[in-house]
Scaffold this motif. Structure first.
Motif, PDB file in Angstrom:
ATOM      1  N   ALA A  72      10.527   3.615 -28.000  1.00 45.98           N
ATOM      2  CA  ALA A  72       9.848   2.405 -28.460  1.00 45.98           C
ATOM      3  C   ALA A  72       8.533   2.816 -29.105  1.00 45.98           C
ATOM      4  CB  ALA A  72       9.579   1.445 -27.305  1.00 45.98           C
ATOM      5  N   GLU A  73       8.115   2.075 -30.114  1.00 46.82           N
ATOM      6  CA  GLU A  73       6.831   2.309 -30.753  1.00 46.82           C
ATOM      7  C   GLU A  73       5.779   1.422 -30.086  1.00 46.82           C
ATOM      8  OE1 GLU A  73      10.381   2.518 -32.781  1.00 46.82           O
ATOM      9  OE2 GLU A  73       9.260   0.670 -33.203  1.00 46.82           O
ATOM     10  N   PHE A  74       4.592   1.970 -29.879  1.00 47.36           N
ATOM     11  CA  PHE A  74       3.546   1.169 -29.251  1.00 47.36           C
ATOM     12  C   PHE A  74       2.190   1.500 -29.848  1.00 47.36           C
ATOM     13  CE2 PHE A  74       3.253   5.098 -26.877  1.00 47.36           C
ATOM     14  CZ  PHE A  74       1.898   5.225 -26.591  1.00 47.36           C
ATOM     15  N   SER A  75       1.287   0.550 -29.732  1.00 45.25           N
ATOM     16  CA  SER A  75      -0.100   0.769 -30.135  1.00 45.25           C
ATOM     17  C   SER A  75      -1.007  -0.008 -29.192  1.00 45.25           C
ATOM     18  CB  SER A  75      -0.330   0.319 -31.585  1.00 45.25           C
ATOM     19  OG  SER A  75      -1.684   0.529 -31.968  1.00 45.25           O
ATOM     20  N   ILE A  76      -2.014   0.684 -28.671  1.00 46.38           N
ATOM     21  CA  ILE A  76      -3.006   0.075 -27.783  1.00 46.38           C
ATOM     22  C   ILE A  76      -4.384   0.360 -28.367  1.00 46.38           C
ATOM     23  CG2 ILE A  76      -3.845  -0.104 -25.411  1.00 46.38           C
ATOM     24  CD1 ILE A  76      -1.256   1.408 -24.566  1.00 46.38           C
ATOM     25  N   LEU A  77      -5.075  -0.673 -28.787  1.00 41.42           N
ATOM     26  CA  LEU A  77      -6.403  -0.535 -29.393  1.00 41.42           C
ATOM     27  C   LEU A  77      -7.404  -1.309 -28.548  1.00 41.42           C
ATOM     28  CD1 LEU A  77      -5.462  -1.130 -33.150  1.00 41.42           C
ATOM     29  CD2 LEU A  77      -5.470   1.029 -31.884  1.00 41.42           C
ATOM     30  N   THR A  78      -8.487  -0.631 -28.135  1.00 39.70           N
ATOM     31  CA  THR A  78      -9.453  -1.216 -27.208  1.00 39.70           C
ATOM     32  C   THR A  78     -10.850  -1.165 -27.798  1.00 39.70           C
ATOM     33  OG1 THR A  78      -8.113  -0.468 -25.342  1.00 39.70           O
ATOM     34  CG2 THR A  78     -10.374  -1.101 -24.853  1.00 39.70           C
ATOM     35  N   SER A  79     -11.594  -2.225 -27.589  1.00 39.56           N
ATOM     36  CA  SER A  79     -13.001  -2.275 -28.004  1.00 39.56           C
ATOM     37  C   SER A  79     -13.856  -2.726 -26.824  1.00 39.56           C
ATOM     38  CB  SER A  79     -13.198  -3.259 -29.164  1.00 39.56           C
ATOM     39  OG  SER A  79     -12.391  -2.918 -30.266  1.00 39.56           O
ATOM     40  N   GLY A  80     -15.063  -2.136 -26.715  1.00 36.84           N
ATOM     41  CA  GLY A  80     -16.045  -2.643 -25.765  1.00 36.84           C
ATOM     42  C   GLY A  80     -15.883  -2.194 -24.334  1.00 36.84           C
ATOM     43  N   SER A  81     -14.949  -1.314 -24.038  1.00 33.95           N
ATOM     44  CA  SER A  81     -14.785  -0.802 -22.677  1.00 33.95           C
ATOM     45  C   SER A  81     -15.215   0.656 -22.636  1.00 33.95           C
ATOM     46  CB  SER A  81     -13.322  -0.907 -22.225  1.00 33.95           C
ATOM     47  OG  SER A  81     -12.921  -2.243 -22.101  1.00 33.95           O
ATOM     48  N   SER A  82     -15.544   1.119 -21.449  1.00 28.04           N
ATOM     49  CA  SER A  82     -15.851   2.540 -21.291  1.00 28.04           C
ATOM     50  C   SER A  82     -14.579   3.339 -21.535  1.00 28.04           C
ATOM     51  CB  SER A  82     -16.364   2.818 -19.880  1.00 28.04           C
ATOM     52  OG  SER A  82     -15.337   2.597 -18.928  1.00 28.04           O
ATOM     53  N   LYS A  83     -14.743   4.616 -21.888  1.00 30.67           N
ATOM     54  CA  LYS A  83     -13.567   5.441 -22.157  1.00 30.67           C
ATOM     55  C   LYS A  83     -12.706   5.558 -20.912  1.00 30.67           C
ATOM     56  CE  LYS A  83     -10.828   8.000 -24.600  1.00 30.67           C
ATOM     57  NZ  LYS A  83     -10.030   7.431 -25.690  1.00 30.67           N
ATOM     58  N   SER A  84     -13.299   5.692 -19.748  1.00 32.47           N
ATOM     59  CA  SER A  84     -12.507   5.844 -18.526  1.00 32.47           C
ATOM     60  C   SER A  84     -11.692   4.586 -18.246  1.00 32.47           C
ATOM     61  CB  SER A  84     -13.424   6.154 -17.339  1.00 32.47           C
ATOM     62  OG  SER A  84     -14.376   5.106 -17.138  1.00 32.47           O
ATOM     63  N   THR A  85     -12.290   3.423 -18.468  1.00 30.02           N
ATOM     64  CA  THR A  85     -11.550   2.176 -18.258  1.00 30.02           C
ATOM     65  C   THR A  85     -10.425   2.047 -19.277  1.00 30.02           C
ATOM     66  OG1 THR A  85     -13.478   1.049 -17.331  1.00 30.02           O
ATOM     67  CG2 THR A  85     -11.736  -0.341 -18.253  1.00 30.02           C
ATOM     68  N   ALA A  86     -10.722   2.370 -20.524  1.00 29.54           N
ATOM     69  CA  ALA A  86      -9.701   2.271 -21.569  1.00 29.54           C
ATOM     70  C   ALA A  86      -8.537   3.208 -21.289  1.00 29.54           C
ATOM     71  CB  ALA A  86     -10.314   2.573 -22.932  1.00 29.54           C
ATOM     72  N   VAL A  87      -8.838   4.433 -20.861  1.00 27.64           N
ATOM     73  CA  VAL A  87      -7.782   5.400 -20.553  1.00 27.64           C
ATOM     74  C   VAL A  87      -6.924   4.910 -19.393  1.00 27.64           C
ATOM     75  CG1 VAL A  87      -7.365   7.695 -19.581  1.00 27.64           C
ATOM     76  CG2 VAL A  87      -8.920   7.426 -21.526  1.00 27.64           C
ATOM     77  N   ARG A  88      -7.564   4.338 -18.376  1.00 25.58           N
ATOM     78  CA  ARG A  88      -6.799   3.807 -17.231  1.00 25.58           C
ATOM     79  C   ARG A  88      -5.832   2.729 -17.698  1.00 25.58           C
ATOM     80  NH1 ARG A  88      -7.321  -0.673 -14.464  1.00 25.58           N
ATOM     81  NH2 ARG A  88      -9.393  -1.122 -15.331  1.00 25.58           N
ATOM     82  N   ILE A  89      -6.304   1.836 -18.560  1.00 22.09           N
ATOM     83  CA  ILE A  89      -5.436   0.771 -19.067  1.00 22.09           C
ATOM     84  C   ILE A  89      -4.316   1.351 -19.935  1.00 22.09           C
ATOM     85  CG2 ILE A  89      -5.349  -1.233 -20.602  1.00 22.09           C
ATOM     86  CD1 ILE A  89      -8.190  -1.908 -19.649  1.00 22.09           C
ATOM     87  N   GLU A  90      -4.679   2.246 -20.854  1.00 17.93           N
ATOM     88  CA  GLU A  90      -3.682   2.831 -21.755  1.00 17.93           C
ATOM     89  C   GLU A  90      -2.572   3.536 -20.980  1.00 17.93           C
ATOM     90  OE1 GLU A  90      -7.039   3.730 -25.223  1.00 17.93           O
ATOM     91  OE2 GLU A  90      -6.179   5.374 -24.039  1.00 17.93           O
ATOM     92  N   ASP A  91      -2.984   4.384 -20.037  1.00 16.40           N
ATOM     93  CA  ASP A  91      -1.985   5.153 -19.286  1.00 16.40           C
ATOM     94  C   ASP A  91      -1.125   4.254 -18.410  1.00 16.40           C
ATOM     95  OD1 ASP A  91      -3.233   7.227 -20.527  1.00 16.40           O
ATOM     96  OD2 ASP A  91      -3.877   8.260 -18.712  1.00 16.40           O
ATOM     97  N   SER A  92      -1.729   3.230 -17.837  1.00 12.63           N
ATOM     98  CA  SER A  92      -0.951   2.302 -17.006  1.00 12.63           C
ATOM     99  C   SER A  92       0.067   1.544 -17.839  1.00 12.63           C
ATOM    100  CB  SER A  92      -1.884   1.321 -16.292  1.00 12.63           C
ATOM    101  OG  SER A  92      -2.743   1.990 -15.391  1.00 12.63           O
TER     102      SER A  92
END
Length: 578
Positions: A548-568
């Protein structure tokens, strides 16, 4: 209801003639229903009342009439039959002749029999991304024929699948429904007429409620309250969407877009050529300067220059009466893009030149402004080490025309260079390749802006509008939506170089995914700027056994929070997304 016309076989000698009518209670029924066939014999009283009468049938496709049922008229000459036919047929009533009465044959009456289609859903609620189970039976037996599974649209019923009727004239269909189908879906099965025996018919309409699957609700909870866009597609359809039409900064996901554009323009097997040119060689002597011409290979280093030196010696060069010069043409020397921070050239991207040398960095890692001179200096030393005398000092400039090729080397394939760029997110590789893409699209000199325009143009040609100012993704002015990234990744999968693009991306635990997504079958490109994070690529859906193709784009969060969301999100897709 149809009324047959009147006819008479004509009087027989010494027999009383008569006529008869015939009426069917319905001219179309469904298999299993009963139809009444009635009429009236009109003749002399002795030839009309209490007279024997037979109902005959000619079934569709048959060549002769068959007796359905014998009966008798009433005192007034009336008669009636009740039948439950399986197949379409024409009917007639026949009063056989007697000694005193002539044979009476009624006109014909057609009764069309439609099949009986029954359909049933195993469940009336379905999680998006799954397949429903629709059971179908058709009467009379139509084993081996097909039924259509149809969905109600505003303009009518649309066929979305077909199924073959197996033993017992039954079939089970499994139409699937995704993100865009959420809500109430109306379904039915239809048997289209495939023989003359029956008319086509449809089953009753059924309602199926398509709702978010549990894994979708899990992603909703993960991203709630944050500026996160998530878009997931498989087989050309969206599996999940959250704020994926919002414009966001892609950061190094811009390299994904550049990769697609340059792989499409040049092909993964393309090799960059680095040449040495000069005056024609005569008796081992080059009477003038020799020039190194780069064409955008970001991997040029000591090994490549040593290969050039050996090729020059093999070509017979023993003396250069001029200098070894590094050409500064083919690319402009621009080192800036709108949206860059002032310190990016110093710390994040070396000068992108057509002739590169060791990543255009010094041994201490400082970004240098004279990579062409350094390449010329290294070639001079290597030639001297091989016994070639070089008269002049190395230098740089714009190579004159009319020179002959003395030696040439080719790079590793473009697909491998793109892989090196994406696995480690090399800004230098990206801007060099971007300039080369600009040359392919708009001619020399290659510039950062030409490359960005070519990337945006490629995306537009494939149905996705993006805003691009560079190839590396350093620009805070770049804009794209997660939906467009996912859509373009899907487009790439269908193109000849799609496999090369996917294999260019780091797997879990490697490259820029070190320490992330170990054990997950994923190929994805990271992206990081201050206040910006991105992760886009391909994830293997275990339950569906497909990418499957996916894209996750995040603004305004810390890198650690963004990585946690992306990986989850990626783990949920891998394990439960279906």
């Amino acid at each position: 209801m149809g009324v047959a016309g009147l006819s008479s076989p004509g009087p027989a000698a010494a027999q009383e003639p008569g006529t008869a009518t015939l009426v069917a209670s319905a001219d179309r029924i469904t298999a299993g229903e009963v139809v009444g066939v009635s009429g009236l014999v009109e003749a002399a009283p002795d030839c009309a009342a209490d007279r024997g009468i037979e109902l005959h049938r000619l079934t569709a496709g048959a060549s002769s009439w068959e007796l359905v049922e014998p009966g008798a008229t009433g005192p007034d000459g009336a008669f009636a039959f009740s039948v439950a036919p399986e197949h379409t047929a024409v009917y007639r009533a026949v009063a056989p002749p007697t000694e005193a009465c002539a044979e009476v044959v009624s006109p014909e009456a057609l009764v069309s029999v439609a099949v009986l289609v029954e359909n049933l859903l195993a469940s009336t609620v379905l999680g998006a991304g799954n397949c429903a189970q629709l059971s179908v039976t058709v009467s009379p037996d139509k084993t081996g024929q097909v039924v259509r599974i149809q969905r109600k649209r505003a303009w009518g019923w649309q066929t979305i699948a077909t199924a073959t009727l197996e033993q017992g004239s039954a079939a089970v269909a499994s139409p699937c429904f995704g993100w865009d189908d959420m809500g109430t879906v109306r379904l039915r099965a239809r048997w289209p007429a495939q023989d003359a025996l029956n008319a086509g018919a449809s089953g009753p309409g059924l309602s199926l409620d398509v709702v978010k699957a549990k894994w979708m609700r899990d992603i909703d909870r993960l991203t709630a309250g944050r500026a996160v866009s998530v878009s997931v597609r498989e087989a050309g359809e969206f599996l999940y969407r959250r704020r994926d039409r919002e414009q966001r900064i892609p950061a190094s996901n811009q390299k994904l877009l550049l990769s697609m554009a340059i792989l499409d323009a040049l092909g993964p097997g393309f090799r960059f050529e680095t040449r040495v040119v000069g005056p024609s060689l005569a008796k081992g002597v080059v009477r003038g300067d020799v020039w190194i011409l780069g064409r955008g290979d970001p991997t040029t280093g000591g090994r490549q220059i040593r290969r050039l030196a050996r090729k020059l010696v093999d070509a017979g060069v023993r003396r250069v009466r001029g200098s070894v010069m590094g050409s500064t043409s083919y690319f402009a020397r621009d080192w800036w893009a709108p949206g860059w921070r002032w310190y990016f050239p110093t710390y994040h991207v070396p000068l992108p030149t057509a002739l590169t040398f060791r990543g255009n960095r010094s041994k201490s890692g400082v970004h240098v402004r004279d990579p062409e001179r350094r390449a010329a200096t290294y070639l001079t030393r290597r030639l001297e080490a091989l016994g070639v005398r070089v008269a002049g000092d190395p230098g740089t400039g714009r190579a004159p025309g009319g020179l002959a090729e003395l030696a040439a080397i080719r790079s590793v394939p473009l697909g491998e260079i793109v892989r090196r760029m994406n696995v480690w997110s090399s800004n230098f590789h990206a801007e060099v390749l971007g300039k080369r893409l600009g040359v392919a699209a708009s001619g020399t000199p290659g510039t950062i802006s030409k490359g960005a325009a070519a990337t945006a143009g490629w995306a537009s040609d494939h149905g996705a509008s993006v805003t691009a100012y560079d190839g590396s993704g350093l620009s805070y002015w770049n804009r794209v939506t997660a939906a467009r990234v996912a859509r373009l990744l899907g487009t790439a999968e269908r193109l000849p170089w799609g496999g090369a693009l996917r294999s260019s991306l780091p797997t879990g635990g490697t490259g820029t995914l070190q320490g992330r997504l170990g054990g997950v079958t994923v190929r994805a490109k990271t992206g990081t700027l201050i206040g910006v994070s991105a992760l886009s690529g391909y994830v293997w859906l275990e339950r569906r056994a497909t990418w499957a193709e996916f894209s996750i784009l995040t603004s305004g969060s810390s890198k650690s929070t963004a990585v946690r969301i992306e990986d989850s999100v990626v783990r949920i897709l891998s394990e439960r997304g279906h």
